[in-house]
Design a protein around this motif. Structure first.
Motif, PDB file in Angstrom:
ATOM      1  N   PRO A  23       1.207  -1.064   0.385  1.00 48.33           N
ATOM      2  CA  PRO A  23       0.037  -0.349   0.025  1.00 48.33           C
ATOM      3  C   PRO A  23       0.533   1.151  -0.250  1.00 48.33           C
ATOM      4  O   PRO A  23       1.871   1.211   0.668  1.00 48.33           O
ATOM      5  CB  PRO A  23      -0.499  -0.159   1.422  1.00 48.33           C
ATOM      6  CG  PRO A  23      -0.935  -1.581   1.370  1.00 48.33           C
ATOM      7  CD  PRO A  23       0.074  -1.985   1.104  1.00 48.33           C
ATOM      8  N   GLY A  24       0.593   2.558  -1.077  1.00 47.52           N
ATOM      9  CA  GLY A  24       1.618   3.041  -0.938  1.00 47.52           C
ATOM     10  C   GLY A  24       2.611   3.302  -1.891  1.00 47.52           C
ATOM     11  O   GLY A  24       3.106   4.143  -2.800  1.00 47.52           O
ATOM     12  N   GLY A  25       2.455   1.843  -2.929  1.00 46.43           N
ATOM     13  CA  GLY A  25       3.694   1.972  -3.727  1.00 46.43           C
ATOM     14  C   GLY A  25       5.484   1.632  -4.069  1.00 46.43           C
ATOM     15  O   GLY A  25       5.575   0.711  -5.018  1.00 46.43           O
ATOM     16  N   ALA A  26       4.845   1.242  -2.191  1.00 50.62           N
ATOM     17  CA  ALA A  26       6.578   0.536  -2.197  1.00 50.62           C
ATOM     18  C   ALA A  26       6.192  -1.171  -2.978  1.00 50.62           C
ATOM     19  O   ALA A  26       5.594  -1.230  -3.236  1.00 50.62           O
ATOM     20  CB  ALA A  26       6.811   0.248  -1.157  1.00 50.62           C
ATOM     21  N   LEU A  27       7.477  -1.626  -3.636  1.00 48.95           N
ATOM     22  CA  LEU A  27       7.865  -2.272  -4.074  1.00 48.95           C
ATOM     23  C   LEU A  27       9.255  -3.680  -2.728  1.00 48.95           C
ATOM     24  O   LEU A  27       9.395  -2.933  -1.982  1.00 48.95           O
ATOM     25  CB  LEU A  27       9.198  -2.780  -5.258  1.00 48.95           C
ATOM     26  CG  LEU A  27       8.745  -0.937  -6.169  1.00 48.95           C
ATOM     27  CD1 LEU A  27       9.608  -1.373  -7.298  1.00 48.95           C
ATOM     28  CD2 LEU A  27       7.458  -1.821  -6.779  1.00 48.95           C
ATOM     29  N   VAL A  28       8.216  -4.115  -2.590  1.00 46.71           N
ATOM     30  CA  VAL A  28       8.748  -5.614  -1.450  1.00 46.71           C
ATOM     31  C   VAL A  28       9.318  -6.978  -1.971  1.00 46.71           C
ATOM     32  O   VAL A  28       8.501  -7.290  -2.534  1.00 46.71           O
ATOM     33  CB  VAL A  28       7.456  -5.647  -1.011  1.00 46.71           C
ATOM     34  CG1 VAL A  28       8.619  -6.396   0.847  1.00 46.71           C
ATOM     35  CG2 VAL A  28       6.996  -4.489  -0.499  1.00 46.71           C
ATOM     36  N   CYS A  29      10.649  -6.755  -1.575  1.00 44.25           N
ATOM     37  CA  CYS A  29      11.113  -7.907  -1.920  1.00 44.25           C
ATOM     38  C   CYS A  29      10.547  -9.372  -0.975  1.00 44.25           C
ATOM     39  O   CYS A  29       9.721  -9.469   0.282  1.00 44.25           O
ATOM     40  CB  CYS A  29      12.507  -8.404  -0.969  1.00 44.25           C
ATOM     41  SG  CYS A  29      13.405  -9.593  -0.858  1.00 44.25           S
ATOM     42  N   PRO A  30       9.795  -9.934  -1.531  1.00 44.69           N
ATOM     43  CA  PRO A  30       9.205 -11.598  -1.965  1.00 44.69           C
ATOM     44  C   PRO A  30       9.776 -12.649  -0.079  1.00 44.69           C
ATOM     45  O   PRO A  30       9.527 -13.384   0.340  1.00 44.69           O
ATOM     46  CB  PRO A  30       8.583 -12.234  -2.672  1.00 44.69           C
ATOM     47  CG  PRO A  30       9.901 -11.997  -3.685  1.00 44.69           C
ATOM     48  CD  PRO A  30      10.690 -10.516  -3.532  1.00 44.69           C
ATOM     49  N   ALA A  31      11.633 -12.554  -0.565  1.00 48.92           N
ATOM     50  CA  ALA A  31      12.231 -13.643   0.756  1.00 48.92           C
ATOM     51  C   ALA A  31      12.735 -12.807   1.362  1.00 48.92           C
ATOM     52  O   ALA A  31      12.128 -13.042   2.861  1.00 48.92           O
ATOM     53  CB  ALA A  31      13.346 -13.618  -0.223  1.00 48.92           C
ATOM     54  N   CYS A  32      13.527 -11.241   1.949  1.00 51.46           N
ATOM     55  CA  CYS A  32      14.040 -10.651   2.789  1.00 51.46           C
ATOM     56  C   CYS A  32      12.476  -9.842   4.169  1.00 51.46           C
ATOM     57  O   CYS A  32      12.872  -8.981   4.443  1.00 51.46           O
ATOM     58  CB  CYS A  32      15.312  -9.938   2.560  1.00 51.46           C
ATOM     59  SG  CYS A  32      14.923  -8.400   2.042  1.00 51.46           S
ATOM     60  N   GLY A  33      11.465  -9.260   2.586  1.00 55.80           N
ATOM     61  CA  GLY A  33      10.354  -8.183   3.497  1.00 55.80           C
ATOM     62  C   GLY A  33      11.484  -6.769   3.057  1.00 55.80           C
ATOM     63  O   GLY A  33       9.971  -5.807   3.046  1.00 55.80           O
TER      64      GLY A  33
END
Length: 274
Positions: A23-33
């Motif tokens: 939410p808000g558009g940040a890109l998030v790593c699926p492994a380390c978060g």
């Protein structure tokens, strides 16, 4: 062109992908978060504090701050403008991108090369650690084929083999350690497809600079530089690439053309290296 413009990105820490949207558009790593902000449509993909050597990170950050300060007047540099008359066409001729190619430009700065590159290929990943430089480059290059990303040359936030070719102009000499320079070359190879071409330039330790004893130092008190002898430059690139040419025609820089190495095992099977 994919519907998700950031599909080719990966976490610069662990290279995990695909990145999800928070939410808000940040890109998030699926492994380390780890979350990477997407601000003004530029992903901020620098490795987080603590993810790299502290001394190396501190020197890199000093340069980044200075690059941000200098971005508004960088294009007015008369020496660079004069060099560009010969450097840009020679560099692009060596790169020889096709209309369908994906090209990664590592250290795009204010878009000196990007502007010409964008019209010659299908897509450009334009990477730089200075956000002010990226914003100025985007003002020049109003082309949706170019994706600007804030990134560190030693920790490229891209998936393996995402690009056909790579370009880096006068960036390697500003990386503050030999280990980081080696890592940056290896990272460039990692994101290239088999047989991908890499065209790269860096400061030359010429007879004149050898006479002055001027192999390394700092510009503006903040921006580290290292001048390469031709054998040093070849040795650095040869760890990850087959070096095809190195020219000294551009007065104070060396320009090299390379290919991503392909090795074979004892049975003749190709082994791709990065």
């Amino acid at each position: 062109m994919t519907s998700d413009p950031w599909e080719g990105l990966a976490c610069p820490i662990d290279l995990a992908s695909p990145l999800s949207r928070a939410p808000g558009g940040a890109l998030v790593c699926p492994a380390c978060g780890t979350g990477y902000p997407l601000e003004d449509d530029i992903p901020r993909m620098l490795p987080p504090v603590g993810a790299r050597d502290a001394a190396e990170a501190a020197q890199t950050e000093r340069e980044r701050v200075q690059r941000d300060r200098e971005a508004p007047r960088y294009d007015a540099n008369r020496l660079l403008r004069a060099l560009s008359v010969a450097e840009i066409p020679l560099t692009l001729r060596r790169l020889a991108p096709r209309a369908s190619d994906v090209v990664v430009e590592v250290g795009c700065g204010t878009g000196r090369m990007t502007e010409r590159l964008a019209s010659r290929c299908g897509q450009v990943w334009a990477l730089d650690h200075s956000i002010d430089s990226l914003q100025r480059a985007r003002e020049k290059v109003a082309d949706d084929r170019v994706r600007f990303v804030q990134a560190d040359a030693g920790y490229l936030p891209l998936r393996p083999e995402v690009a056909d070719h790579a370009l880096s102009c006068q960036m390697l000499e500003h990386l503050p350690t030999a280990a980081l320079r080696k890592r940056a070359v290896s990272e460039t190879a990692r994101v290239l497809r088999p047989g991908g071409r890499f065209v790269v330039s860096a400061y030359w330790h010429s007879p004149l600079t050898r006479l002055r004893g001027d192999q390394e130092g700092h510009h503006s008190g903040m921006i580290y530089y290292y001048r390469f002898s031709r054998p040093e430059f070849r040795a650095l690139l040869s760890g990850s690439f087959e070096v095809e040419t190195i020219t000294r025609r551009l007065v104070y820089i060396l320009l090299a053309g390379c290919r991503k190495q392909v090795r074979t095992d004892t049975h003749g099977t190709s082994l791709l290296t990065a």
